[in-house]
Design a protein around this motif. Structure first.
Motif, PDB file in Angstrom:
ATOM      1  N   UNK A  40       6.469  15.214  27.709  1.00 52.34           N
ATOM      2  CA  UNK A  40       5.907  15.468  26.372  1.00 52.34           C
ATOM      3  C   UNK A  40       4.411  15.795  26.404  1.00 52.34           C
ATOM      4  N   UNK A  41       3.778  15.660  27.550  1.00 52.87           N
ATOM      5  CA  UNK A  41       2.341  15.994  27.630  1.00 52.87           C
ATOM      6  C   UNK A  41       2.126  17.499  27.786  1.00 52.87           C
ATOM      7  N   UNK A  42       3.194  18.227  27.940  1.00 49.50           N
ATOM      8  CA  UNK A  42       3.084  19.655  28.284  1.00 49.50           C
ATOM      9  C   UNK A  42       2.269  20.447  27.256  1.00 49.50           C
ATOM     10  N   UNK A  43       1.412  21.337  27.764  1.00 51.58           N
ATOM     11  CA  UNK A  43       0.709  22.281  26.878  1.00 51.58           C
ATOM     12  C   UNK A  43       0.880  23.688  27.429  1.00 51.58           C
ATOM     13  N   UNK A  44       0.714  24.666  26.575  1.00 52.90           N
ATOM     14  CA  UNK A  44       0.824  26.054  27.031  1.00 52.90           C
ATOM     15  C   UNK A  44       0.118  26.983  26.049  1.00 52.90           C
ATOM     16  N   UNK A  45      -0.251  28.184  26.508  1.00 53.98           N
ATOM     17  CA  UNK A  45      -0.890  29.138  25.601  1.00 53.98           C
ATOM     18  C   UNK A  45       0.141  29.773  24.668  1.00 53.98           C
ATOM     19  N   UNK A  46      -0.264  30.047  23.428  1.00 53.85           N
ATOM     20  CA  UNK A  46       0.642  30.756  22.513  1.00 53.85           C
ATOM     21  C   UNK A  46       0.483  32.267  22.713  1.00 53.85           C
ATOM     22  N   UNK A  47       1.050  33.051  21.801  1.00 55.37           N
ATOM     23  CA  UNK A  47       1.048  34.512  21.962  1.00 55.37           C
ATOM     24  C   UNK A  47      -0.376  35.076  22.021  1.00 55.37           C
ATOM     25  N   UNK A  52      -1.976  25.091  23.235  1.00 50.13           N
ATOM     26  CA  UNK A  52      -1.568  24.102  22.237  1.00 50.13           C
ATOM     27  C   UNK A  52      -0.606  23.103  22.854  1.00 50.13           C
ATOM     28  N   UNK A  53      -0.499  21.953  22.217  1.00 52.92           N
ATOM     29  CA  UNK A  53       0.361  20.884  22.709  1.00 52.92           C
ATOM     30  C   UNK A  53       1.737  21.058  22.084  1.00 52.92           C
ATOM     31  N   UNK A  54       2.698  21.326  22.936  1.00 55.15           N
ATOM     32  CA  UNK A  54       4.018  21.733  22.466  1.00 55.15           C
ATOM     33  C   UNK A  54       4.781  20.568  21.830  1.00 55.15           C
ATOM     34  N   UNK A  55       4.583  19.360  22.357  1.00 54.38           N
ATOM     35  CA  UNK A  55       5.335  18.191  21.872  1.00 54.38           C
ATOM     36  C   UNK A  55       4.416  17.191  21.172  1.00 54.38           C
ATOM     37  N   UNK A  56       3.527  17.693  20.334  1.00 56.93           N
ATOM     38  CA  UNK A  56       2.648  16.800  19.593  1.00 56.93           C
ATOM     39  C   UNK A  56       1.341  16.564  20.340  1.00 56.93           C
ATOM     40  N   UNK A  57       0.309  16.140  19.590  1.00 57.87           N
ATOM     41  CA  UNK A  57      -1.016  16.011  20.195  1.00 57.87           C
ATOM     42  C   UNK A  57      -1.040  14.920  21.249  1.00 57.87           C
ATOM     43  N   UNK A  58      -1.641  15.193  22.368  1.00 57.30           N
ATOM     44  CA  UNK A  58      -1.787  14.195  23.417  1.00 57.30           C
ATOM     45  C   UNK A  58      -3.263  13.965  23.705  1.00 57.30           C
ATOM     46  N   UNK A 191      -7.934  16.755  29.726  1.00 56.02           N
ATOM     47  CA  UNK A 191      -7.995  17.469  31.009  1.00 56.02           C
ATOM     48  C   UNK A 191      -8.638  18.840  30.773  1.00 56.02           C
ATOM     49  N   UNK A 192      -9.672  19.152  31.536  1.00 54.05           N
ATOM     50  CA  UNK A 192     -10.489  20.332  31.233  1.00 54.05           C
ATOM     51  C   UNK A 192      -9.664  21.620  31.216  1.00 54.05           C
ATOM     52  N   UNK A 193      -8.746  21.769  32.140  1.00 60.27           N
ATOM     53  CA  UNK A 193      -7.917  22.990  32.152  1.00 60.27           C
ATOM     54  C   UNK A 193      -6.561  22.773  31.472  1.00 60.27           C
ATOM     55  N   UNK A 194      -6.391  21.631  30.856  1.00 61.04           N
ATOM     56  CA  UNK A 194      -5.138  21.345  30.166  1.00 61.04           C
ATOM     57  C   UNK A 194      -4.202  20.488  31.010  1.00 61.04           C
ATOM     58  N   UNK A 251      13.120  11.306  16.057  1.00 62.41           N
ATOM     59  CA  UNK A 251      12.786  12.605  16.627  1.00 62.41           C
ATOM     60  C   UNK A 251      11.776  13.349  15.753  1.00 62.41           C
ATOM     61  N   UNK A 252      11.357  14.489  16.238  1.00 65.98           N
ATOM     62  CA  UNK A 252      10.377  15.312  15.526  1.00 65.98           C
ATOM     63  C   UNK A 252      10.788  16.766  15.640  1.00 65.98           C
ATOM     64  N   UNK A 253      10.258  17.543  14.718  1.00 62.76           N
ATOM     65  CA  UNK A 253      10.376  19.001  14.833  1.00 62.76           C
ATOM     66  C   UNK A 253       8.950  19.545  14.773  1.00 62.76           C
ATOM     67  N   UNK A 254       8.603  20.386  15.731  1.00 64.46           N
ATOM     68  CA  UNK A 254       7.236  20.939  15.779  1.00 64.46           C
ATOM     69  C   UNK A 254       7.267  22.394  15.365  1.00 64.46           C
ATOM     70  N   UNK A 255       6.396  22.740  14.431  1.00 60.27           N
ATOM     71  CA  UNK A 255       6.314  24.133  14.016  1.00 60.27           C
ATOM     72  C   UNK A 255       4.911  24.669  14.309  1.00 60.27           C
ATOM     73  N   UNK A 256       4.755  25.341  15.443  1.00 60.15           N
ATOM     74  CA  UNK A 256       3.426  25.873  15.767  1.00 60.15           C
ATOM     75  C   UNK A 256       3.144  27.153  14.987  1.00 60.15           C
ATOM     76  N   UNK A 257       1.927  27.303  14.508  1.00 61.35           N
ATOM     77  CA  UNK A 257       1.526  28.544  13.823  1.00 61.35           C
ATOM     78  C   UNK A 257       0.397  29.182  14.601  1.00 61.35           C
TER      79      UNK A 257
END
Ligand code: FAD
Ligand code: UDP
Length: 403
Positions: A40-47, A52-58, A191-194, A251-257
């Motif tokens: 759940x700590x995973x982050x990734x760049x959007x389009x 952004x943090x895919x599974x909620x803010x960490x 983490x500086x680079x995510x 559970x949660x549902x995440x809607x990234x904008x």
């Protein structure tokens, strides 16, 4: 090929164990049902390239120097002060409750003494709160409870705060001074680079002794794998085929904008600076909307980009297809978990570790701490060689830490 260990789950628990065990000379196969490391700590760049943090803010924070030092082998840090706001009665409030919040309520400057006095008159005198409602009432009184906690908690857990253990709302600090930070821990940094970069470096440290199977559910490959010991970080009830019925999970549902700079032009006033959508990394919505919070993590990642990303977080039942994000700290779930914990304790050569396998509401630093301890016990264990005995199961892990 036979491995010394099979590790189910490439989240923080699994990756710390993998790294420690391989460095100690053991071979591991890591089985992860998702397509990436980090759980759940995973982050990734959007389009638009916005991290952004895919599974909620960490928000990483800790009072444990050895946890900070260990993770510092895999990442540099960007100091962060997490400041969030709560939106209620048509305005943004400083949150958690502190002197600034009190001044907002009064509509004039005040002092810690006046606030203390005001609280003294309103706090419900409960020496040992037995649930989350009592914790908040005893700390900040009914007015703030109703403004910030009652609705949010119902939305988040679909249970009244009376039905939740004191630890749930007890996580939130309250302060008589103007310290508006969400957490009080000594070390607070991103983490500086995510996170993804940090986990990649952990995997690199494992070297050739680790085999990683992504997009692989352990239940599907269990019989094809050969290993001496198992470290299991998935949900404990799933491991036992839900023998006593499913544990209550939330559970949660995440809607990234993804928002491009052009779309932010008219947000300057709300955000307070260009290139942002909202004025704080997190805005909580205790009483309005179906979502509980909106998170614009760019406030704390330090990323230089004119675009941004805001994740809307919706609480959700744990139904088929949903992820078990939160154990529900309550009496009924504790009773059911105790039955699974008993089974887990009897399971030979299996270590149940982490938030899902111990059904405990753990923060990242607690998870790293637990994994480091287990690895150390394994390394120095019971006179049976390098990784002689992993402790089979720890019945009680602290579910939360007082801040
Ligand atoms: P997880 O990260 O859940 O990893 C378990 C892994 O096991 C997952 O990747 C899962 O896919 C995998 N898995 C499960 N079953 C199987 C299977 N059968 N086969 C293969 N793989 C399987 N902590 C903080 O300190 N600060 C925060 O700000 C913070 N915010 C959070 C916000 C949210 C919304 C949530 C849900 C948690 C937050 N946490 C935070 C807690 C943090 O996420 C956890 O402490 C930490 O990630 C737990 O690590 P873990 O490895 O135990 O579990
Ligand atoms: N909470 C609340 N109002 C808020 C923030 C939190 O009532 O504005 C309660 C709610 O029950 C929540 C718990 O405090 O689930 C813990 O909040 P935290 O922000 O630590 O939750 P997490 O980040 O773990 O989801």
């Amino acid at each position: 090929m036979k491995n010394d260990y099979c590790i189910v789950g490439a989240g923080l628990s699994g990756m710390v164990m993998a790294e420690r065990l391989t460095v100690a000379g053991k071979s591991v196969v890591i089985v992860e049902k998702r397509g990436h490391l980090g759980g759940n700590c995973h982050d990734e760049p959007d389009a638009n390239g916005v991290l952004h943090h895919v599974y909620g803010p960490h928000y990483f924070r800790t009072n444990l120097p050895h946890v900070r030092d260990y993770l510092s082998r895999f990442t540099d840090w960007l100091p962060a002060e997490y400041r969030i706001k709560a939106y209620a009665k048509g305005r943004l409030w400083s949150f958690p409750v502190n002197l600034v919040t009190f001044e907002q309520l009064l509509g004039r400057p005040s002092t810690s003494e006046e606030f203390g006095q005001w609280l003294e008159e309103r706090r419900v005198k409960i020496d040992t709160p037995s649930n989350s409602e009592e914790v908040v009432l005893s700390q900040v009184g009914r007015e703030f409870y109703e403004l910030f906690f009652e609705g949010y908690t119902l939305k988040q857990w679909k249970r009244h705060s009376r039905e939740l253990s004191p630890s749930v709302c007890g996580r939130i600090p309250m302060r008589l001074n103007r310290d508006e930070r969400y957490f009080s821990d000594a070390f607070q940094a991103m983490p500086r680079q995510g996170y993804a970069a940090m986990f990649n470096r952990m995997l690199e440290s494992c070297g050739k002794r680790a085999t990683l199977l992504l997009n692989t559910d352990f239940t599907a490959v269990r019989n094809e794998l050969s290993f001496d010991r198992l470290i299991y970080t998935g949900p404990v009830d799933a491991y036992f085929g839900h023998r006593f019925g499913p544990l209550p999970w939330r559970s949660l549902h995440f809607e990234p904008r993804s928002l491009r700079s052009e779309e932010l032009a008219d947000r300057r006033e709300q955000a307070g600076k260009p290139g942002f959508w909202q004025s704080a990394v997190q805005v909580n919505y205790p009483n309005e909307h179906e979502y509980t919070r909106t998170v614009e993590i760019k406030h704390v990642t330090g990323q230089q980009t004119p675009h941004t990303n805001v994740v809307y977080e919706y609480p959700r039942d744990f139904e088929p297809g949903a992820e078990p994000y939160y154990p529900i700290p309550s009496e009924d779930s504790a009773k059911l978990y105790a039955k699974y914990a008993e089974l887990a304790a009897k399971e030979r050569n299996v270590l149940f570790l982490g938030r899902l396998a111990t059904y405990t509401y753990l923060n990242m630093d607690q998870v790293v701490d637990a994994a480091l301890r287990e690895a150390e016990r394994g390394v120095t264990g019971a006179g049976q060689g390098l990784l002689g005995e992993l402790v089979p199961h720890r019945k009680q892990q602290r579910g939360y830490r007082e801040r």
